[in-house]
Design an enzyme around this catalytic site. Structure first.
Site, PDB file in Angstrom:
ATOM      1  N   GLY A   1       2.632  -1.342   4.351  1.00 28.77           N
ATOM      2  CA  GLY A   1       2.675   0.085   4.036  1.00 28.77           C
ATOM      3  C   GLY A   1       4.102   0.536   3.813  1.00 28.77           C
ATOM      4  N   GLY A   2       4.710   1.087   4.866  1.00 27.20           N
ATOM      5  CA  GLY A   2       6.047   1.687   4.775  1.00 27.20           C
ATOM      6  C   GLY A   2       7.083   0.819   4.076  1.00 27.20           C
TER       7      GLY A   2
ATOM      8  CG  ASN B   1      -1.668   1.283   1.422  1.00 23.53           C
ATOM      9  OD1 ASN B   1      -1.820   2.047   0.474  1.00 23.53           O
ATOM     10  ND2 ASN B   1      -2.162   1.526   2.631  1.00 23.53           N
TER      11      ASN B   1
ATOM     12  CG  HIS C   1      -5.872   1.870   5.120  1.00 27.41           C
ATOM     13  ND1 HIS C   1      -5.383   2.779   6.029  1.00 27.41           N
ATOM     14  CD2 HIS C   1      -4.881   0.965   4.898  1.00 27.41           C
ATOM     15  CE1 HIS C   1      -4.138   2.436   6.337  1.00 27.41           C
ATOM     16  NE2 HIS C   1      -3.811   1.348   5.669  1.00 27.41           N
TER      17      HIS C   1
ATOM     18  CD  GLU D   1      -2.791   5.474   6.731  1.00 27.66           C
ATOM     19  OE1 GLU D   1      -2.810   5.627   5.499  1.00 27.66           O
ATOM     20  OE2 GLU D   1      -1.831   4.954   7.332  1.00 27.66           O
TER      21      GLU D   1
ATOM     22  CE  LYS E   1       0.503   3.487   4.786  1.00 28.13           C
ATOM     23  NZ  LYS E   1       0.113   3.540   6.161  1.00 28.13           N
TER      24      LYS E   1
ATOM     25  CB  SER F   1       4.855  -2.301  11.860  1.00 29.18           C
ATOM     26  OG  SER F   1       4.415  -0.979  12.127  1.00 29.18           O
TER      27      SER F   1
ATOM     28  CD  GLU G   1      -3.878  -2.815   7.059  1.00 26.56           C
ATOM     29  OE1 GLU G   1      -2.712  -2.977   6.733  1.00 26.56           O
ATOM     30  OE2 GLU G   1      -4.535  -1.818   6.739  1.00 26.56           O
TER      31      GLU G   1
ATOM     32  N   GLY H   1       2.138   1.757  10.862  1.00 24.30           N
ATOM     33  CA  GLY H   1       3.101   2.861  10.802  1.00 24.30           C
ATOM     34  C   GLY H   1       3.775   3.154  12.132  1.00 24.30           C
TER      35      GLY H   1
HETATM   36  C1  PEP Z   1      -0.923  -0.029   5.923  1.00 30.01           C
HETATM   37  O1  PEP Z   1      -0.909   1.155   5.649  1.00 30.01           O
HETATM   38  O2  PEP Z   1      -1.831  -0.738   5.507  1.00 30.01           O
HETATM   39  C2  PEP Z   1       0.155  -0.564   6.755  1.00 30.01           C
HETATM   40  C3  PEP Z   1       0.062  -1.788   7.180  1.00 30.01           C
HETATM   41  O3  PEP Z   1       1.212   0.293   7.033  1.00 30.01           O
HETATM   42  P1  PEP Z   1       2.612  -0.101   7.738  1.00 30.01           P
HETATM   43  O4  PEP Z   1       3.090  -1.375   7.117  1.00 30.01           O
HETATM   44  O5  PEP Z   1       3.511   1.051   7.450  1.00 30.01           O
HETATM   45  O6  PEP Z   1       2.320  -0.268   9.184  1.00 30.01           O
END
Ligand code: PEP
Length: 248
Positions: free
Chosen positions: A232-233, A10, A94, A96, A12, A211, A165, A171
């Site tokens: 994500g990251g 993802n 999501h 966010e 973002k 994460s 999640e 994050g």
């Molecule tokens: C996400 O945005 O779906 C996510 C899991 O982010 P991260 O891996 O950065 O925690």
């Protein structure tokens, strides 16, 4: 039933179309696993990403859409437009979006329904906050799952991917331990089983997100109810993401 692992990046609100192409060009040379590799890219990068990914196993999708087929909704995007650009899936609900854009379970359920009507695979994201985990996460997750799936017919159940999640792990660098993730995802599957029956629920992929890093991937994927991950990251750099994809 064995569910082939799905690994979704993802991005973002990161990467232009040119950066997306550069990433995919690099990633293609690094994938050695036969997992499903999906990338949820910004709207403006979908077309270029689809073109660059053509002929590879990389699948391109989006991060949100509107629940209406089309209409006077300035600034919004319709599922048929995503499909037209080549997107095969869409992340919905999501955390966010729930947090910053106040999306409700009801709105998310309408988006899931629309994505199915438009022929795009919905990836429904659910998860509890830190305080909800402390006070009992079950009710929150049950509500998010049952509401999110409320317009989904049993025969379409396996066309939707569920992503657990935990908000406290997104994050933050705090990955849920494999035990916590498994216990919670087992619970999520039991909710799906109550709604759709045990047989259907056993073939529904449930991903973990929060994460995820190359170092945490293998242990997570050993768990029975973890059928893939949403990253994500760590999905922004092709080398790091390929290490996640190539887990053993
Ligand atoms: C996400 O945005 O779906 C996510 C899991 O982010 P991260 O891996 O950065 O925690």
């Amino acid at each position: 039933m064995v569910i082939q692992p799905t690994i979704i990046g993802n991005w973002k609100m990161y990467k232009t179309a040119a950066q997306a192409v550069e990433f995919i060009r690099a990633l293609k040379t690094m994938i050695v696993n036969n997992s499903q590799v999906w990338l949820a890219v910004p709207f403006t990068a979908i077309h270029a990403a689809v073109k660059e990914a053509a002929g590879s196993d990389i699948v391109i999708g989006a991060q949100n859409m509107n629940s209406a087929k089309e209409g006077a909704f300035t600034g919004e995007i319709a599922g048929i437009m995503l499909k037209d650009a080549g997107a095969k899936f869409v992340l919905l609900g999501h955390s966010e979006r729930r947090q910053h854009f106040h999306e409700t379970n009801e709105q998310i359920a309408a988006k899931v329904k629309r994505a199915l009507l438009d022929g795009i695979t919905p990836v429904l994201c659910v998860g509890e906050t830190e305080s909800q985990r402390e006070s009992g996460y079950e009710e929150v997750l049950k509500e998010q799952i049952l509401e999110g799936f409320k317009h989904v017919e049993k025969e379409d159940a396996d066309k939707v991917i569920l992503a657990y999640e935990p908000v406290w792990a997104i994050g933050t660098g705090k990955t849920a331990t494999p035990d916590i993730a498994e216990e919670t995802q087992k619970y999520c599957r039991s909710v799906l089983a109550e709604h759709f029956g045990k047989r259907a629920s056993n073939s529904m992929p449930i991903l973990y997100g929060g994460s995820v890093k190359p170092e945490t991937m293998s242990a997570l994927m050993k768990e029975k109810d973890i059928n893939g991950v949403l990253v994500g990251g760590a999905s922004l750099d092709p080398k790091t993401f390929s290490q996640i994809v190539n887990f053993t």
